[in-house]
Design a protein around this motif. Structure first.
Motif, PDB file in Angstrom:
ATOM      1  N   VAL A   7      16.317  66.818  13.031  1.00 44.40           N
ATOM      2  CA  VAL A   7      17.639  66.925  12.395  1.00 44.40           C
ATOM      3  C   VAL A   7      18.707  67.020  13.475  1.00 44.40           C
ATOM      4  O   VAL A   7      18.676  67.928  14.308  1.00 44.40           O
ATOM      5  N   GLU A   8      19.660  66.101  13.456  1.00 43.60           N
ATOM      6  CA  GLU A   8      20.737  66.139  14.430  1.00 43.60           C
ATOM      7  C   GLU A   8      21.663  67.298  14.116  1.00 43.60           C
ATOM      8  O   GLU A   8      22.012  67.555  12.953  1.00 43.60           O
ATOM      9  N   THR A   9      22.063  68.017  15.141  1.00 44.12           N
ATOM     10  CA  THR A   9      22.907  69.192  14.958  1.00 44.12           C
ATOM     11  C   THR A   9      23.841  69.349  16.139  1.00 44.12           C
ATOM     12  O   THR A   9      23.588  68.823  17.226  1.00 44.12           O
ATOM     13  N   VAL A  10      24.928  70.055  15.932  1.00 42.52           N
ATOM     14  CA  VAL A  10      25.773  70.500  17.038  1.00 42.52           C
ATOM     15  C   VAL A  10      25.231  71.844  17.490  1.00 42.52           C
ATOM     16  O   VAL A  10      25.090  72.781  16.689  1.00 42.52           O
ATOM     17  N   LEU A  11      24.906  71.946  18.763  1.00 37.33           N
ATOM     18  CA  LEU A  11      24.259  73.127  19.320  1.00 37.33           C
ATOM     19  C   LEU A  11      25.208  73.837  20.277  1.00 37.33           C
ATOM     20  O   LEU A  11      25.796  73.208  21.157  1.00 37.33           O
ATOM     21  N   VAL A  12      25.349  75.136  20.090  1.00 42.49           N
ATOM     22  CA  VAL A  12      26.196  75.967  20.946  1.00 42.49           C
ATOM     23  C   VAL A  12      25.323  77.064  21.536  1.00 42.49           C
ATOM     24  O   VAL A  12      24.723  77.847  20.792  1.00 42.49           O
ATOM     25  N   SER A  13      25.216  77.122  22.850  1.00 46.85           N
ATOM     26  CA  SER A  13      24.379  78.125  23.501  1.00 46.85           C
ATOM     27  C   SER A  13      25.202  78.943  24.485  1.00 46.85           C
ATOM     28  O   SER A  13      25.949  78.394  25.296  1.00 46.85           O
ATOM     29  N   PHE A  14      25.066  80.260  24.388  1.00 46.11           N
ATOM     30  CA  PHE A  14      25.780  81.167  25.286  1.00 46.11           C
ATOM     31  C   PHE A  14      24.952  81.413  26.546  1.00 46.11           C
ATOM     32  O   PHE A  14      23.730  81.573  26.482  1.00 46.11           O
ATOM     33  N   GLU A  15      25.617  81.461  27.683  1.00 51.33           N
ATOM     34  CA  GLU A  15      25.000  81.823  28.951  1.00 51.33           C
ATOM     35  C   GLU A  15      25.434  83.248  29.294  1.00 51.33           C
ATOM     36  O   GLU A  15      26.558  83.474  29.761  1.00 51.33           O
ATOM     37  N   PHE A  16      24.561  84.214  29.011  1.00 53.29           N
ATOM     38  CA  PHE A  16      24.931  85.609  29.239  1.00 53.29           C
ATOM     39  C   PHE A  16      25.138  85.914  30.721  1.00 53.29           C
ATOM     40  O   PHE A  16      25.905  86.814  31.076  1.00 53.29           O
ATOM     41  N   GLY A  17      24.490  85.138  31.584  1.00 53.77           N
ATOM     42  CA  GLY A  17      24.666  85.366  33.012  1.00 53.77           C
ATOM     43  C   GLY A  17      26.057  85.039  33.521  1.00 53.77           C
ATOM     44  O   GLY A  17      26.415  85.420  34.642  1.00 53.77           O
ATOM     45  N   PHE A  18      26.856  84.343  32.711  1.00 57.06           N
ATOM     46  CA  PHE A  18      28.231  84.046  33.099  1.00 57.06           C
ATOM     47  C   PHE A  18      29.134  85.108  32.475  1.00 57.06           C
ATOM     48  O   PHE A  18      29.562  85.002  31.325  1.00 57.06           O
ATOM     49  N   LEU A  19      29.379  86.166  33.226  1.00 55.07           N
ATOM     50  CA  LEU A  19      30.248  87.274  32.815  1.00 55.07           C
ATOM     51  C   LEU A  19      29.866  87.803  31.421  1.00 55.07           C
ATOM     52  O   LEU A  19      30.720  88.017  30.550  1.00 55.07           O
ATOM     53  N   GLY A  20      28.585  88.005  31.217  1.00 55.73           N
ATOM     54  CA  GLY A  20      28.112  88.607  29.972  1.00 55.73           C
ATOM     55  C   GLY A  20      28.326  87.746  28.742  1.00 55.73           C
ATOM     56  O   GLY A  20      28.415  88.283  27.622  1.00 55.73           O
ATOM     57  N   GLY A  71      31.060  90.100  23.904  1.00 56.15           N
ATOM     58  CA  GLY A  71      32.335  90.117  23.190  1.00 56.15           C
ATOM     59  C   GLY A  71      33.422  89.399  23.951  1.00 56.15           C
ATOM     60  O   GLY A  71      33.167  88.492  24.743  1.00 56.15           O
ATOM     61  N   SER A  72      34.657  89.808  23.733  1.00 51.62           N
ATOM     62  CA  SER A  72      35.805  89.165  24.373  1.00 51.62           C
ATOM     63  C   SER A  72      35.936  89.609  25.823  1.00 51.62           C
ATOM     64  O   SER A  72      35.590  90.739  26.178  1.00 51.62           O
ATOM     65  N   ARG A  73      36.470  88.727  26.653  1.00 49.02           N
ATOM     66  CA  ARG A  73      36.593  89.000  28.084  1.00 49.02           C
ATOM     67  C   ARG A  73      37.858  89.802  28.370  1.00 49.02           C
ATOM     68  O   ARG A  73      38.978  89.293  28.206  1.00 49.02           O
TER      69      ARG A  73
END
Length: 535
Positions: free
Chosen positions: A41-54, A87-89
């Motif tokens: 199934v094609e999807t838009v994928l959003v992945s967070f990189e916690f190593g980049f400033l949390g 959360g927010s930076r």
């Protein structure tokens, strides 16, 4: 490489901190966006990189997220978020915090476009990331032991119960749907995408279904039930009505579909972004170090991908399940009550297993409660997705009614037909239920069923106890099994109110006309479903 500046607040050292984060992670910001295929199934994928400033959110993060949601509407794709954020930076102050409004606005547009959103909560998922991308998703999955909560570990009360801020605690409180081990995320996520996504039908497995009567052929429920009598199995009142939404026998997706090997922590969705540059969907006009578009960005007047109600495709209703219990109709009202209360009678789980090829369940009312007395979710029946809300034979609590309302509204928004199974002695009536808003919760289900555009099919499979049962009954689309009854009040309670002795309970049950054939003759149900022909 363009050096990072110290941001809109001129926070001393912020630019160098971002530079170090880039060197450490190889990413230019805390989120990576792209398109991917999960279980085909094609999807838009959003992945967070916690190593980049949390994994914190700021203006450039907001740009990428907004572009990702816009792209999903343009392509009519679901959005999957793999969240790990604190959360927010704070180094960007209110300019960072207002990104939550931008993200929430785009999420609302995608909901209006009838596109599903699924969140996978990694460790940690806190602050605004949880309060928007996480808690705002249609389906919320979480990794075991993940820290999940609005308050992060350094800002919550010192004596706070850590379980309340865990994935397991959030599921128990009805705020998330399931805890999924990392090696199962790919498979579970793929199943959800196949169930909820436009065009997410998956691969057919090719077996005939007992529900596969052609909509143009004979009714699977046999002859007319107008002359129903004790000992005879009544059918639907009209063949055309009984087969509404029935589909030809055909192939269904395999229940054991696998999407690949177990993912590692960095690849929970099981697919890398396809043909997407490292910056994801970030607008080209925004460079790495420059300022992002203003946080007051507003949704366009006519958002791309939003489907007007008038243009919605017509969804066909699904047929009710076959009866799994007794085939004979009860001779008296009291016999109907005893048959429905018999511990050997098939309950909701048996009906769900017989009706669906495979299914996934949601959990919780998103208001702090769960109820094991009702099962809600989506499953595959004869090659199409069907939503279900099934009472399990116990008194339904307010959280159960709210979960059912949540399920019905989600199915309506996604254009998915609904099946409800009715089996309860009534709504829970203890003091705790009253404090939890029993009346309001029941009213919410009534309102949901009264306002949906998607077709709802209801089957009474056991006890139909007053308003708690009626709340899940679709007006004009209700069937019953032979071992069921529906009553305005329990016969025992009616006799007590009328000040009759206990010997009069049986006569009271007859007076109430609660048998399936009584309901049919009164015009309250469409028909009485028989067992499958193979029995």
């Amino acid at each position: 490489m363009v050096p990072y500046d110290d941001g809109p607040l001129g926070w001393d050292g912020y630019g160098s901190a971002r530079q170090r984060a880039r060197e450490r992670t190889g990413e230019r910001e805390s989120v990576v966006c792209g398109t991917a295929r999960v279980a085909g199934v094609e999807t838009v994928l959003v992945s967070f990189e916690f190593g980049f400033l949390g994994g914190s959110l700021e203006e450039r993060t907001g740009d990428r997220l907004v572009a990702a949601w816009d792209r999903a509407r343009e392509l009519r794709l679901p959005v999957v978020t793999l969240i790990a954020t604190g959360g927010s930076r704070m180094q960007e102050g209110m300019r960072a915090l207002t990104q939550l409004q931008r993200v929430a606005g785009r999420s609302a547009l995608n909901r209006a476009a009838r596109l599903p959103q699924i969140a996978v909560l990694r460790d940690p998922t806190t602050g605004g990331g949880w309060a928007t991308l996480g808690a705002g998703a249609d389906v919320v999955l979480a990794l075991p032991g993940a820290q999940v909560g609005f308050a992060g570990s350094r800002v919550r009360p010192a004596d706070a119960d850590p379980y309340a801020y865990s994935a397991e605690g959030q599921v128990a409180a009805g705020q998330a749907d399931a805890v999924v081990p990392p090696d199962e995320v790919r498979t579970v996520l793929g199943r959800w995408l196949r169930l909820l996504s436009p065009g997410g039908d998956g691969v057919a497995a090719g077996r005939a279904s007992p529900y596969g009567a052609s909509a143009g052929g004979a009714s699977p429920y046999g002859a007319s039930a107008a002359d129903a009598s004790p000992g005879a199995t009544a059918g639907a009142t009209a063949d055309q009505d009984a087969t509404a939404g029935a589909v030809p026998a055909g192939s269904v997706p395999a229940a054991t579909d696998q999407a690949g090997a177990a993912p590692d922590a960095a690849d929970l969705a099981g697919a890398a972004p396809a043909a997407t540059d490292p910056s994801g969907f970030a607008p080209a006009a925004t460079d790495q170090a420059g300022s992002a578009p203003a946080a007051t960005d507003q949704a366009e007047a006519t958002p791309a991908g939003v489907v007007p109600d008038a243009a919605l495709p017509v969804t066909a209703a699904v047929p009710p399940p076959y009866a799994l219990g007794a085939a004979e109709l009860p001779a008296s009202g009291w016999e109907a009550v005893r048959s429905a209360r018999d511990a050997r009678r098939p309950r909701a789980l048996a009906y769900l297993e017989a009706y669906f090829d495979w299914r996934e369940e949601i959990s919780g009312d998103r208001c702090g409660g769960t109820d094991p007395g009702i099962r809600c979710g989506f499953g595959r029946h004869d090659g199409r997705t069907v939503a279900f809300a099934a009472q399990c034979g116990t008194a339904v609590r307010p959280a159960g009614f709210r979960t059912a309302a949540r399920l019905i509204r989600m199915a309506d928004r996604l254009g998915i037909p609904v099946l409800t199974l009715i089996d309860t002695p009534g709504a829970a009536n203890d003091a705790a239920a009253e404090r939890a808003g029993a009346g309001a919760a029941i009213a919410d289900v009534f309102a949901a069923l009264a306002s949906v555009r998607t077709p709802v099919t209801s089957l009474l499979i056991g006890e139909g106890g007053s308003g708690g049962a009626l709340a899940l009954a679709a007006p004009g689309r209700l069937w019953a099994t032979p071992d069921s009854y529906f009553s305005v009040i329990a016969p025992e309670a009616a006799a007590a109110i009328l000040k009759r002795d206990t010997d009069a309970v049986r006569d009271t049950a007859d007076q109430l006309r609660i048998r399936p054939q009584d309901l049919l003759n009164l015009g309250l149900i469409q028909g009485i479903v028989p067992p499958p022909a193979s029995r």
